[in-house]
Design a protein around this motif. Structure first.
Motif, PDB file in Angstrom:
ATOM      1  N   ARG A  83     -35.254 -13.819  26.671  1.00  0.00           N
ATOM      2  CA  ARG A  83     -34.626 -13.524  27.963  1.00  0.00           C
ATOM      3  C   ARG A  83     -34.787 -14.656  28.981  1.00  0.00           C
ATOM      4  NH1 ARG A  83     -37.079  -9.161  26.071  1.00  0.00           N
ATOM      5  NH2 ARG A  83     -38.855  -9.176  27.474  1.00  0.00           N
ATOM      6  N   GLU A  86     -31.572 -16.217  30.613  1.00  0.00           N
ATOM      7  CA  GLU A  86     -30.668 -15.327  29.877  1.00  0.00           C
ATOM      8  C   GLU A  86     -29.215 -15.756  30.030  1.00  0.00           C
ATOM      9  OE1 GLU A  86     -30.840 -10.715  28.603  1.00  0.00           O
ATOM     10  OE2 GLU A  86     -31.679 -11.276  30.522  1.00  0.00           O
ATOM     11  N   GLY A  87     -28.532 -15.793  28.890  1.00  0.00           N
ATOM     12  CA  GLY A  87     -27.134 -16.186  28.884  1.00  0.00           C
ATOM     13  C   GLY A  87     -26.920 -17.663  28.602  1.00  0.00           C
TER      14      GLY A  87
END
Length: 195
Positions: A83, A86-87
């Motif tokens: 996480r 994140e992304g």
């Protein structure tokens, strides 16, 4: 025996399948359930996933939580490994970690994996941990594996997991050690059997 893998990460499911004994059939979980990992340790998160998915599908499941722990960063990214940022793609995550470590000579780190089995039919739960010690490289090296593999050099090697590939990784990795231990214990206590 069929055991369901509580993960939507295709790389992880494939890696666990390659570790599992031949007489155990592993299947990915096909459910919309999205489990929130609220634990403070890898073991807590692994247990949360195993319990939630097991109760959802009412079949035996295995789950894991794993990540990279870097000594000079106080164990960071730890349970936040997946996480963190994140992304963002892992290349950006790795570049960020290398930047955080730019002024440190101590590169010691470890990959940690907590593997959990839960059978909702008998309410039986077992959780174990596996580790691989190593160091953080000074740059991203290799394109094999996934996650932080291209910056982690396991002890006894001069190449990253990203360079070594699955043939070596599946023998010495944290996930390999945790799941081999888990399957061995499940066999010893009779929870899974040779068929």
């Amino acid at each position: 025996m069929i055991i369901y893998v509580a993960s939507k990460n295709a790389h992880k499911v494939l890696e666990i399948k390659q570790i599992a004994p031949e007489f155990v059939t592993l299947e990915p979980i096909n459910t919309e359930l999205d489990v929130e990992e609220t634990g403070e340790t890898f073991t807590e998160n692994s247990i949360i996933k195993a319990l939630d998915y097991g109760k959802e599908i009412r079949k035996p499941v295995i789950a894991d939580d794993s990540g990279l722990s870097i000594d000079v960063l106080g164990g960071f990214p730890g349970v936040m490994s997946a996480r963190y940022m994140e992304g963002a793609p892992y290349t950006e995550k790795m570049e960020s970690i290398l930047q955080l470590m730019r002024n440190y000579d101590d590169r010691h780190a470890r990959f940690v994996c907590s593997a959990t089995y839960f059978n909702p039919e008998t309410n039986f739960l077992l959780s174990v941990e596996g580790y691989v010690e190593g160091t953080i490289a000074y740059e991203i090296r290799g394109d094999k594996g996934f996650g932080y593999d291209p910056i982690f050099i396991p002890n006894g090697y001069d190449k990253t997991f990203g360079e070594l590939g699955e043939e070596v990784k599946n023998v010495i990795s944290h996930r390999s050690r945790a799941f081999k231990k888990l399957f061995s214990l499940l066999l010893k206590i009779g929870e899974i059997k040779y068929e």
